[in-house]
Design a protein around this motif. Structure first.
Motif, PDB file in Angstrom:
ATOM      1  N   TRP A  92       7.301   9.561 -14.091  1.00 22.75           N
ATOM      2  CA  TRP A  92       7.979   8.441 -14.744  1.00 22.75           C
ATOM      3  C   TRP A  92       7.385   7.110 -14.282  1.00 22.75           C
ATOM      4  N   LEU A  93       7.073   7.004 -12.987  1.00 19.57           N
ATOM      5  CA  LEU A  93       6.446   5.795 -12.458  1.00 19.57           C
ATOM      6  C   LEU A  93       5.098   5.542 -13.126  1.00 19.57           C
ATOM      7  N   VAL A  94       4.279   6.574 -13.229  1.00 18.46           N
ATOM      8  CA  VAL A  94       2.954   6.425 -13.835  1.00 18.46           C
ATOM      9  C   VAL A  94       3.078   6.065 -15.313  1.00 18.46           C
ATOM     10  N   ILE A  95       4.009   6.678 -16.016  1.00 19.21           N
ATOM     11  CA  ILE A  95       4.217   6.355 -17.433  1.00 19.21           C
ATOM     12  C   ILE A  95       4.555   4.876 -17.598  1.00 19.21           C
ATOM     13  N   ASN A  96       5.384   4.354 -16.714  1.00 21.36           N
ATOM     14  CA  ASN A  96       5.770   2.950 -16.804  1.00 21.36           C
ATOM     15  C   ASN A  96       4.674   2.001 -16.359  1.00 21.36           C
ATOM     16  N   MET A  97       3.710   2.486 -15.591  1.00 23.85           N
ATOM     17  CA  MET A  97       2.622   1.624 -15.127  1.00 23.85           C
ATOM     18  C   MET A  97       1.358   1.746 -15.966  1.00 23.85           C
ATOM     19  N   ARG A  98       1.241   2.747 -16.804  1.00 26.02           N
ATOM     20  CA  ARG A  98      -0.024   2.987 -17.484  1.00 26.02           C
ATOM     21  C   ARG A  98      -0.408   1.894 -18.472  1.00 26.02           C
ATOM     22  N   GLY A  99       0.515   1.125 -18.930  1.00 25.79           N
ATOM     23  CA  GLY A  99       0.185   0.012 -19.811  1.00 25.79           C
ATOM     24  C   GLY A  99      -0.385  -1.181 -19.070  1.00 25.79           C
ATOM     25  N   MET A 100      -0.291  -1.185 -17.753  1.00 30.23           N
ATOM     26  CA  MET A 100      -0.751  -2.315 -16.944  1.00 30.23           C
ATOM     27  C   MET A 100      -2.063  -2.041 -16.217  1.00 30.23           C
ATOM     28  N   VAL A 101      -2.631  -0.862 -16.399  1.00 27.14           N
ATOM     29  CA  VAL A 101      -3.834  -0.498 -15.656  1.00 27.14           C
ATOM     30  C   VAL A 101      -4.962  -0.128 -16.608  1.00 27.14           C
ATOM     31  N   ILE A 102      -6.155  -0.101 -16.070  1.00 27.23           N
ATOM     32  CA  ILE A 102      -7.321   0.358 -16.820  1.00 27.23           C
ATOM     33  C   ILE A 102      -7.425   1.861 -16.588  1.00 27.23           C
ATOM     34  N   ARG A 103      -7.160   2.629 -17.618  1.00 24.87           N
ATOM     35  CA  ARG A 103      -7.018   4.077 -17.450  1.00 24.87           C
ATOM     36  C   ARG A 103      -8.313   4.782 -17.063  1.00 24.87           C
ATOM     37  N   ARG A 104      -9.422   4.325 -17.495  1.00 23.76           N
ATOM     38  CA  ARG A 104     -10.692   5.034 -17.261  1.00 23.76           C
ATOM     39  C   ARG A 104     -11.348   4.686 -15.927  1.00 23.76           C
ATOM     40  N   ASN A 105     -10.681   3.976 -15.070  1.00 23.26           N
ATOM     41  CA  ASN A 105     -11.251   3.561 -13.795  1.00 23.26           C
ATOM     42  C   ASN A 105     -10.804   4.530 -12.698  1.00 23.26           C
ATOM     43  N   PRO A 106     -11.735   5.115 -11.955  1.00 25.88           N
ATOM     44  CA  PRO A 106     -11.343   6.020 -10.867  1.00 25.88           C
ATOM     45  C   PRO A 106     -10.478   5.338  -9.803  1.00 25.88           C
ATOM     46  N   ALA A 107     -10.684   4.035  -9.596  1.00 24.74           N
ATOM     47  CA  ALA A 107      -9.847   3.315  -8.627  1.00 24.74           C
ATOM     48  C   ALA A 107      -8.395   3.267  -9.098  1.00 24.74           C
ATOM     49  N   THR A 108      -8.190   3.203 -10.408  1.00 25.65           N
ATOM     50  CA  THR A 108      -6.833   3.249 -10.959  1.00 25.65           C
ATOM     51  C   THR A 108      -6.177   4.579 -10.646  1.00 25.65           C
ATOM     52  N   MET A 109      -6.943   5.642 -10.812  1.00 32.09           N
ATOM     53  CA  MET A 109      -6.420   6.980 -10.512  1.00 32.09           C
ATOM     54  C   MET A 109      -6.023   7.064  -9.034  1.00 32.09           C
ATOM     55  N   ALA A 110      -6.856   6.538  -8.147  1.00 31.03           N
ATOM     56  CA  ALA A 110      -6.543   6.563  -6.717  1.00 31.03           C
ATOM     57  C   ALA A 110      -5.291   5.749  -6.421  1.00 31.03           C
ATOM     58  N   PHE A 111      -5.182   4.581  -7.020  1.00 33.16           N
ATOM     59  CA  PHE A 111      -4.018   3.718  -6.799  1.00 33.16           C
ATOM     60  C   PHE A 111      -2.739   4.381  -7.297  1.00 33.16           C
ATOM     61  N   LEU A 112      -2.790   4.945  -8.506  1.00 34.38           N
ATOM     62  CA  LEU A 112      -1.600   5.606  -9.048  1.00 34.38           C
ATOM     63  C   LEU A 112      -1.256   6.871  -8.259  1.00 34.38           C
ATOM     64  N   CYS A 113      -2.268   7.572  -7.742  1.00 31.08           N
ATOM     65  CA  CYS A 113      -1.998   8.736  -6.884  1.00 31.08           C
ATOM     66  C   CYS A 113      -1.316   8.307  -5.590  1.00 31.08           C
ATOM     67  N   LEU A 114      -1.728   7.169  -5.048  1.00 29.46           N
ATOM     68  CA  LEU A 114      -1.100   6.644  -3.835  1.00 29.46           C
ATOM     69  C   LEU A 114       0.384   6.352  -4.084  1.00 29.46           C
ATOM     70  N   LEU A 115       0.670   5.632  -5.163  1.00 28.78           N
ATOM     71  CA  LEU A 115       2.059   5.291  -5.470  1.00 28.78           C
ATOM     72  C   LEU A 115       2.880   6.525  -5.827  1.00 28.78           C
ATOM     73  N   ALA A 116       2.319   7.387  -6.672  1.00 31.29           N
ATOM     74  CA  ALA A 116       3.039   8.585  -7.108  1.00 31.29           C
ATOM     75  C   ALA A 116       3.311   9.521  -5.933  1.00 31.29           C
ATOM     76  N   SER A 117       2.345   9.667  -5.057  1.00 36.84           N
ATOM     77  CA  SER A 117       2.541  10.523  -3.887  1.00 36.84           C
ATOM     78  C   SER A 117       3.607   9.949  -2.966  1.00 36.84           C
ATOM     79  N   ALA A 118       3.592   8.640  -2.768  1.00 37.26           N
ATOM     80  CA  ALA A 118       4.617   8.011  -1.922  1.00 37.26           C
ATOM     81  C   ALA A 118       6.008   8.231  -2.504  1.00 37.26           C
ATOM     82  N   VAL A 119       6.143   8.098  -3.815  1.00 39.31           N
ATOM     83  CA  VAL A 119       7.444   8.312  -4.459  1.00 39.31           C
ATOM     84  C   VAL A 119       7.859   9.779  -4.347  1.00 39.31           C
TER      85      VAL A 119
END
Length: 188
Positions: A92-119
């Protein structure tokens, strides 16, 4: 989304998680990366919302079924629910953040994994702590689990998400994600 491809990737991620968790573990605690959470983040970045939430829930159930918590009576327990709820909330967190990030960037994936894992790990630690407070004989230390899972484990999972993003981004076409295409309104 092609559910067969998702099931194949989920099977591979669970296999890597179960097979490599002990090898990649750092220190005496349970600091190890997750291979399943980056898949959940990837699906939540690209799939429609309801599909992403169901996929996150399914991956959480799989992690619940493969993870055993030690008990105080020298046994182990498999408890269904904490990871399923944690992964769903992370999706749910990633769904709400995906409109604010560049989806094709590996750094985005790392950042969202950090937040999602913490949650997800915060939910898991909270639920197991509540269980231990109400007399469930799980061998659980909330402070050490919070440090090892939420902080160190999330950083390690973010690094794994960065590495896995290269393969997952290349596999995007075979997942066949349906994009909501908005047609322009033509005024007459």
């Amino acid at each position: 989304m092609n559910w067969f491809v998702f099931a194949l990737f989920a099977w591979l991620a669970i296999g890597l998680e179960v097979g490599l968790k002990d090898v990649l573990q750092i220190g005496p605690g349970s600091v190890a990366p997750s291979f399943v959470l980056p898949l959940a983040v990837f699906v939540a970045m690209w799939a429609p919302s309801s599909v992403a939430l169901w996929a996150s829930f399914a991956l959480g159930v799989l992690v619940d079924l493969t993870w055993q918590v030690p008990r105080t009576d020298a046994g182990v327990a498999t408890i269904l629910g904490p990871y399923a709820l944690g992964f769903t909330l992370a999706g749910w967190l990633v769904i709400n953040m995906r409109g604010m990030v560049i989806r094709r960037n590996p750094a985005t994936m790392a950042f969202l994994c950090l937040l999602a894992s913490a949650v997800a790990q915060t939910v898991v630690v909270a639920l197991y702590t509540i269980r231990s407070l109400y007399g469930d004989p799980v061998a659980w230390s909330p402070a050490s689990e919070l440090l090892s899972r939420v902080f160190a484990g999330s950083l390690y999972t973010a690094l794994m998400g960065l590495l896995l993003s290269l393969g997952l981004f290349a596999a995007t076409p075979i997942f066949q994600f349906q994009q909501n295409v908005k047609r322009p309104i033509i005024k007459r």
